[in-house]
Design a protein around this motif. Sequence first.
Motif, PDB file in Angstrom:
ATOM      1  N   GLN A  65       0.857  14.769 -33.244  1.00 47.26           N
ATOM      2  CA  GLN A  65       1.293  16.148 -33.448  1.00 47.26           C
ATOM      3  C   GLN A  65       2.555  16.255 -34.294  1.00 47.26           C
ATOM      4  O   GLN A  65       2.629  17.069 -35.210  1.00 47.26           O
ATOM      5  CB  GLN A  65       1.510  16.824 -32.097  1.00 47.26           C
ATOM      6  N   LYS A  66       3.565  15.454 -34.031  1.00 48.73           N
ATOM      7  CA  LYS A  66       4.822  15.545 -34.766  1.00 48.73           C
ATOM      8  C   LYS A  66       4.602  15.321 -36.255  1.00 48.73           C
ATOM      9  O   LYS A  66       5.114  16.066 -37.093  1.00 48.73           O
ATOM     10  CB  LYS A  66       5.844  14.547 -34.217  1.00 48.73           C
ATOM     11  N   ASP A  67       3.833  14.284 -36.614  1.00 44.67           N
ATOM     12  CA  ASP A  67       3.572  13.995 -38.032  1.00 44.67           C
ATOM     13  C   ASP A  67       2.757  15.108 -38.684  1.00 44.67           C
ATOM     14  O   ASP A  67       3.008  15.486 -39.831  1.00 44.67           O
ATOM     15  CB  ASP A  67       2.855  12.649 -38.179  1.00 44.67           C
ATOM     16  N   ALA A  68       1.786  15.639 -37.955  1.00 42.83           N
ATOM     17  CA  ALA A  68       0.981  16.732 -38.495  1.00 42.83           C
ATOM     18  C   ALA A  68       1.846  17.970 -38.746  1.00 42.83           C
ATOM     19  O   ALA A  68       1.743  18.594 -39.805  1.00 42.83           O
ATOM     20  CB  ALA A  68      -0.154  17.058 -37.534  1.00 42.83           C
ATOM     21  N   LEU A  69       2.693  18.308 -37.783  1.00 45.64           N
ATOM     22  CA  LEU A  69       3.563  19.480 -37.959  1.00 45.64           C
ATOM     23  C   LEU A  69       4.551  19.277 -39.101  1.00 45.64           C
ATOM     24  O   LEU A  69       4.818  20.203 -39.871  1.00 45.64           O
ATOM     25  CB  LEU A  69       4.301  19.804 -36.657  1.00 45.64           C
ATOM     26  N   ASP A  70       5.077  18.063 -39.250  1.00 44.20           N
ATOM     27  CA  ASP A  70       5.968  17.776 -40.380  1.00 44.20           C
ATOM     28  C   ASP A  70       5.237  17.984 -41.701  1.00 44.20           C
ATOM     29  O   ASP A  70       5.765  18.598 -42.635  1.00 44.20           O
ATOM     30  CB  ASP A  70       6.513  16.350 -40.301  1.00 44.20           C
ATOM     31  N   SER A  71       4.009  17.499 -41.796  1.00 48.00           N
ATOM     32  CA  SER A  71       3.212  17.664 -43.025  1.00 48.00           C
ATOM     33  C   SER A  71       2.924  19.137 -43.295  1.00 48.00           C
ATOM     34  O   SER A  71       3.005  19.597 -44.440  1.00 48.00           O
ATOM     35  CB  SER A  71       1.885  16.912 -42.909  1.00 48.00           C
ATOM     36  N   LEU A  72       2.585  19.880 -42.257  1.00 50.94           N
ATOM     37  CA  LEU A  72       2.286  21.304 -42.426  1.00 50.94           C
ATOM     38  C   LEU A  72       3.520  22.088 -42.862  1.00 50.94           C
ATOM     39  O   LEU A  72       3.432  22.985 -43.699  1.00 50.94           O
ATOM     40  CB  LEU A  72       1.719  21.880 -41.131  1.00 50.94           C
ATOM     41  N   ARG A  73       4.669  21.729 -42.329  1.00 49.55           N
ATOM     42  CA  ARG A  73       5.903  22.433 -42.719  1.00 49.55           C
ATOM     43  C   ARG A  73       6.300  22.090 -44.149  1.00 49.55           C
ATOM     44  O   ARG A  73       6.872  22.915 -44.853  1.00 49.55           O
ATOM     45  CB  ARG A  73       7.009  22.128 -41.720  1.00 49.55           C
ATOM     46  N   GLN A  74       6.003  20.867 -44.586  1.00 51.90           N
ATOM     47  CA  GLN A  74       6.251  20.520 -45.995  1.00 51.90           C
ATOM     48  C   GLN A  74       5.320  21.319 -46.900  1.00 51.90           C
ATOM     49  O   GLN A  74       5.725  21.778 -47.966  1.00 51.90           O
ATOM     50  CB  GLN A  74       6.041  19.026 -46.224  1.00 51.90           C
ATOM     51  N   LEU A  75       4.086  21.480 -46.460  1.00 49.28           N
ATOM     52  CA  LEU A  75       3.090  22.196 -47.259  1.00 49.28           C
ATOM     53  C   LEU A  75       3.359  23.704 -47.318  1.00 49.28           C
ATOM     54  O   LEU A  75       3.303  24.320 -48.379  1.00 49.28           O
ATOM     55  CB  LEU A  75       1.695  21.925 -46.676  1.00 49.28           C
ATOM     56  N   PHE A  76       3.679  24.307 -46.169  1.00 46.58           N
ATOM     57  CA  PHE A  76       3.823  25.758 -46.080  1.00 46.58           C
ATOM     58  C   PHE A  76       5.261  26.248 -46.028  1.00 46.58           C
ATOM     59  O   PHE A  76       5.509  27.448 -46.112  1.00 46.58           O
ATOM     60  CB  PHE A  76       3.075  26.287 -44.850  1.00 46.58           C
ATOM     61  N   GLY A  77       6.214  25.343 -45.848  1.00 49.92           N
ATOM     62  CA  GLY A  77       7.606  25.751 -45.746  1.00 49.92           C
ATOM     63  C   GLY A  77       8.013  25.975 -44.300  1.00 49.92           C
ATOM     64  O   GLY A  77       7.200  25.946 -43.381  1.00 49.92           O
ATOM     65  N   GLN A  78       9.279  26.224 -44.113  1.00 53.57           N
ATOM     66  CA  GLN A  78       9.840  26.453 -42.774  1.00 53.57           C
ATOM     67  C   GLN A  78       9.895  27.954 -42.518  1.00 53.57           C
ATOM     68  O   GLN A  78      10.381  28.710 -43.355  1.00 53.57           O
ATOM     69  CB  GLN A  78      11.240  25.850 -42.691  1.00 53.57           C
ATOM     70  N   PHE A  79       9.392  28.374 -41.398  1.00 58.87           N
ATOM     71  CA  PHE A  79       9.397  29.779 -41.011  1.00 58.87           C
ATOM     72  C   PHE A  79      10.374  29.982 -39.861  1.00 58.87           C
ATOM     73  O   PHE A  79      10.713  29.044 -39.147  1.00 58.87           O
ATOM     74  CB  PHE A  79       7.999  30.220 -40.551  1.00 58.87           C
ATOM     75  N   SER A  80      10.770  31.218 -39.651  1.00 51.73           N
ATOM     76  CA  SER A  80      11.618  31.552 -38.504  1.00 51.73           C
ATOM     77  C   SER A  80      10.808  31.409 -37.221  1.00 51.73           C
ATOM     78  O   SER A  80       9.609  31.675 -37.217  1.00 51.73           O
ATOM     79  CB  SER A  80      12.114  32.987 -38.604  1.00 51.73           C
ATOM     80  N   PRO A  81      11.430  31.024 -36.134  1.00 53.56           N
ATOM     81  CA  PRO A  81      10.696  30.929 -34.875  1.00 53.56           C
ATOM     82  C   PRO A  81      10.251  32.309 -34.408  1.00 53.56           C
ATOM     83  O   PRO A  81      10.870  33.320 -34.750  1.00 53.56           O
ATOM     84  CB  PRO A  81      11.704  30.311 -33.904  1.00 53.56           C
TER      85      PRO A  81
END
Length: 157
Positions: A65-81
């Motif tokens: 999960q951690k690696d997948a979420l890191d990849s997704l955030r690189q792809l889509f950017g960081q959003f506000s919680p």
Amino acid sequence: MTPPYCAVCGKDFRGEYFHTGNGGELIRFADYLPLLEGSVGMPAGAAWFCRSHVDAARSLCALIQKDALDSLRQLFGQFSPPIPGPMRDPELWVIVAGANLGAVARLVRSASGWTPAQAHERIKAGPFLLISGWPSELARWEALLREAGATTEIRYP
């Protein structure tokens, strides 16, 4: 289990998921561990994703999960919680009134309680929120409006 907020963008799709079972999906990653019988909470290695991000998340489900979420955030950017709050009701929107303005205006007035001037003002202005409530209530008004020639949409805020 945590409520359905997208792990990438924080989109709250609780209302749509509650009412229709749609709007997103719970994805299990390589490190998924189901909860023990009788336990409550969110299983390790699982996360919710809205319909905009679920396909990308599904393509990474072989990762932890951690690696997948890191990849997704690189792809889509960081959003506000997400900002938790009460679950909002679905909304019925009138997108286009159509050619039968009189019939649509009468239905808009009946559904909303607006005056004739208020109804006509909103119809002329373009897409507008008519009412919010339970899907069964909205479906009745949606059917009547479509029968009168209007284009409508049920949205889940």
